[in-house]
Design a protein around this motif. Structure first.
Motif, mmCIF file in Angstrom:
data_model
loop_
_atom_site.group_PDB
_atom_site.id
_atom_site.type_symbol
_atom_site.label_atom_id
_atom_site.label_comp_id
_atom_site.label_asym_id
_atom_site.label_seq_id
_atom_site.Cartn_x
_atom_site.Cartn_y
_atom_site.Cartn_z
ATOM 1 N N TYR A 47 -17.074 -10.398 134.373
ATOM 2 C CA TYR A 47 -16.909 -9.116 134.685
ATOM 3 C C TYR A 47 -15.391 -8.561 135.059
ATOM 4 O O TYR A 47 -14.879 -7.771 135.498
ATOM 5 C CB TYR A 47 -17.713 -8.694 136.188
ATOM 6 C CG TYR A 47 -19.221 -8.152 135.464
ATOM 7 C CD1 TYR A 47 -19.560 -7.043 135.129
ATOM 8 C CD2 TYR A 47 -20.184 -9.188 135.605
ATOM 9 C CE1 TYR A 47 -20.938 -6.684 135.002
ATOM 10 C CE2 TYR A 47 -21.572 -8.852 135.381
ATOM 11 C CZ TYR A 47 -21.894 -7.875 135.051
ATOM 12 O OH TYR A 47 -22.934 -7.201 134.740
ATOM 13 N N GLY A 48 -14.599 -9.688 134.674
ATOM 14 C CA GLY A 48 -13.071 -9.526 134.722
ATOM 15 C C GLY A 48 -12.844 -9.288 136.165
ATOM 16 O O GLY A 48 -11.691 -8.716 136.462
ATOM 17 N N VAL A 49 -13.230 -10.145 137.149
ATOM 18 C CA VAL A 49 -12.742 -10.251 138.430
ATOM 19 C C VAL A 49 -11.358 -10.605 138.353
ATOM 20 O O VAL A 49 -10.973 -11.656 137.800
ATOM 21 C CB VAL A 49 -13.536 -11.143 139.317
ATOM 22 C CG1 VAL A 49 -13.133 -11.368 140.764
ATOM 23 C CG2 VAL A 49 -15.010 -10.423 139.614
ATOM 24 N N ARG A 50 -10.461 -10.108 139.240
ATOM 25 C CA ARG A 50 -8.858 -10.365 139.174
ATOM 26 C C ARG A 50 -8.768 -11.561 139.807
ATOM 27 O O ARG A 50 -8.047 -12.666 139.306
ATOM 28 C CB ARG A 50 -8.146 -9.366 139.965
ATOM 29 C CG ARG A 50 -6.673 -9.614 139.997
ATOM 30 C CD ARG A 50 -6.154 -9.802 138.449
ATOM 31 N NE ARG A 50 -4.798 -10.075 138.442
ATOM 32 C CZ ARG A 50 -4.530 -11.333 138.221
ATOM 33 N NH1 ARG A 50 -5.379 -12.253 138.263
ATOM 34 N NH2 ARG A 50 -3.230 -11.684 138.464
ATOM 35 N N ALA A 51 -9.395 -11.909 140.879
ATOM 36 C CA ALA A 51 -9.185 -13.181 141.521
ATOM 37 C C ALA A 51 -10.190 -13.509 142.524
ATOM 38 O O ALA A 51 -10.964 -12.754 143.181
ATOM 39 C CB ALA A 51 -7.766 -13.125 142.334
ATOM 40 N N TYR A 52 -10.372 -14.832 142.919
ATOM 41 C CA TYR A 52 -11.458 -15.238 143.724
ATOM 42 C C TYR A 52 -10.720 -16.113 144.671
ATOM 43 O O TYR A 52 -9.870 -17.121 144.448
ATOM 44 C CB TYR A 52 -12.502 -16.304 143.014
ATOM 45 C CG TYR A 52 -13.426 -16.914 144.239
ATOM 46 C CD1 TYR A 52 -14.366 -16.199 144.591
ATOM 47 C CD2 TYR A 52 -13.267 -18.280 144.602
ATOM 48 C CE1 TYR A 52 -15.526 -16.781 145.438
ATOM 49 C CE2 TYR A 52 -14.064 -18.878 145.468
ATOM 50 C CZ TYR A 52 -15.092 -18.071 145.862
ATOM 51 O OH TYR A 52 -16.130 -18.627 147.089
ATOM 52 N N PHE A 53 -10.746 -16.061 146.032
ATOM 53 C CA PHE A 53 -9.949 -16.769 147.089
ATOM 54 C C PHE A 53 -11.002 -17.476 148.056
ATOM 55 O O PHE A 53 -12.069 -16.962 148.224
ATOM 56 C CB PHE A 53 -9.271 -15.960 148.105
ATOM 57 C CG PHE A 53 -8.218 -15.155 147.444
ATOM 58 C CD1 PHE A 53 -6.855 -15.548 147.168
ATOM 59 C CD2 PHE A 53 -8.543 -13.750 146.784
ATOM 60 C CE1 PHE A 53 -5.845 -14.775 146.562
ATOM 61 C CE2 PHE A 53 -7.445 -12.849 146.023
ATOM 62 C CZ PHE A 53 -6.157 -13.559 146.012
#
Length: 316
Positions: A243-249
């Motif tokens: 789903y093209g998530v920009r970033a995971y922290f």
């Protein structure tokens, strides 16, 4: 959708329960072109002597946390996220660490860490009747952005008798990973359950339809391969990248880490509790797709463009 605690759980947990709920954000002007927020990982406070096998200075975290909050208060931020493990052990640790957060001037989103879950579940298991470890996953938004907080203790050995069959299912899942010799097959990790997975995908579908930029926050890392990763990390990586998530922290791995998979950056922050004087935390800016991590102390600063530039092929 918000996963709410029951009235009985609220009564017992009091202000601790309020940590793991949707933060109230101030209105943001639609003309704003830059998103700014702060990140803290693993303060892990306890009134305990420093670790022997790990350089963790538990008591020092109160002073470190206060210094980080003072710095973050000096910046214009939409919110601050603590990526789990506010405490290391003992229910009384919450009473010591929460007043430090009272000084934070920004909305605060909190991820439940494995140590938090252990302390809470042990407290709830002492109640009559036994109360299960509550779920703590939720989302919030700003114009053009969606923020998803996941709960990696959803299916874990931190589930207690009050969670029904979930602890048994968690042990089965761990045993399968051990048989597969997966590095994340550790009792102190956990997984996202099927109901939460469906909720995450629904949130991503809604964000995609609204053309929102999505950032996801969790305690357990998802990538690269590491013994600290979420049990079903591969499933989450596939979902977020699809789903093209920009970033995971994430936190949990106190050494920190980073990898890009597709167009998604997976960033693990260093643990605040490690070292007598080390004070890692970060401010993050997102503008025109470019993600800038401004690291403090040993935390690494990064400039992460939305697209990785490719080298032009040479011509003869």
């Amino acid at each position: 959708m918000t996963i709410s605690l029951t009235a009985e759980q609220r009564q017992i947990l009091g202000h601790v329960a309020a940590l793991y709920e949707v933060p109230e954000l101030a209105e943001v002007a639609h003309s704003s072109t830059t998103l700014r927020f702060g990140l803290i990982a693993d303060p892990q406070y306890a009134d305990a002597e420093p670790g022997v096998s790990h350089p963790r200075f538990y008591r020092n975290s109160l002073c470190k946390l206060a210094k980080a909050i003072t710095e973050l208060n000096d910046h214009r931020l939409e919110f601050v996220v603590t990526l789990g493990d506010l405490v290391d052990r003992d229910w009384s640790s919450f009473a010591a660490v929460l007043p430090v957060y009272d000084a934070l001037r920004h909305p605060h989103a909190v991820v439940i860490g494995n140590h938090d879950a252990q302390v809470i579940t042990e407290y709830l298991a002492e109640q009559t009747p036994v109360l299960g470890l509550p779920k703590s996953y939720y989302q919030f938004s700003q114009p053009g952005y969606r923020f998803i907080v996941i709960d990696g203790n959803d299916l874990s050995l931190y589930c207690n008798e009050g969670n029904g069959e979930e602890r048994h299912k968690a042990q089965q899942a761990l045993n399968e990973l051990i048989d597969q010799q997966s590095p994340q097959a550790q009792s102190w990790n956990g997984a996202v359950g099927s109901q939460q997975l469906a909720w995450i995908e629904q949130a991503l579908q809604e964000a995609q339809a609204l053309q929102e930029t999505v950032l996801v926050f969790g305690h357990y890392p998802l990538a690269p391969e590491n013994k600290h990763n979420l049990w079903n990390c591969d499933q989450l990586v596939d979902l977020l990248c699809r789903y093209g998530v920009r970033a995971y922290f994430a936190g949990h791995d106190h050494e920190g880490n980073y990898v890009r998979i597709g167009k998604t950056d997976f960033i693990t922050l260093k643990g605040m509790v490690d070292g007598a004087d080390r004070l890692p935390f970060a401010r993050v800016e997102l503008k025109a797709g470019e993600l800038t991590v401004n690291g403090y102390g040993p935390e690494i600063s990064r400039v992460l463009p939305s697209e990785i530039p490719t080298k032009a092929s040479s011509t003869s």
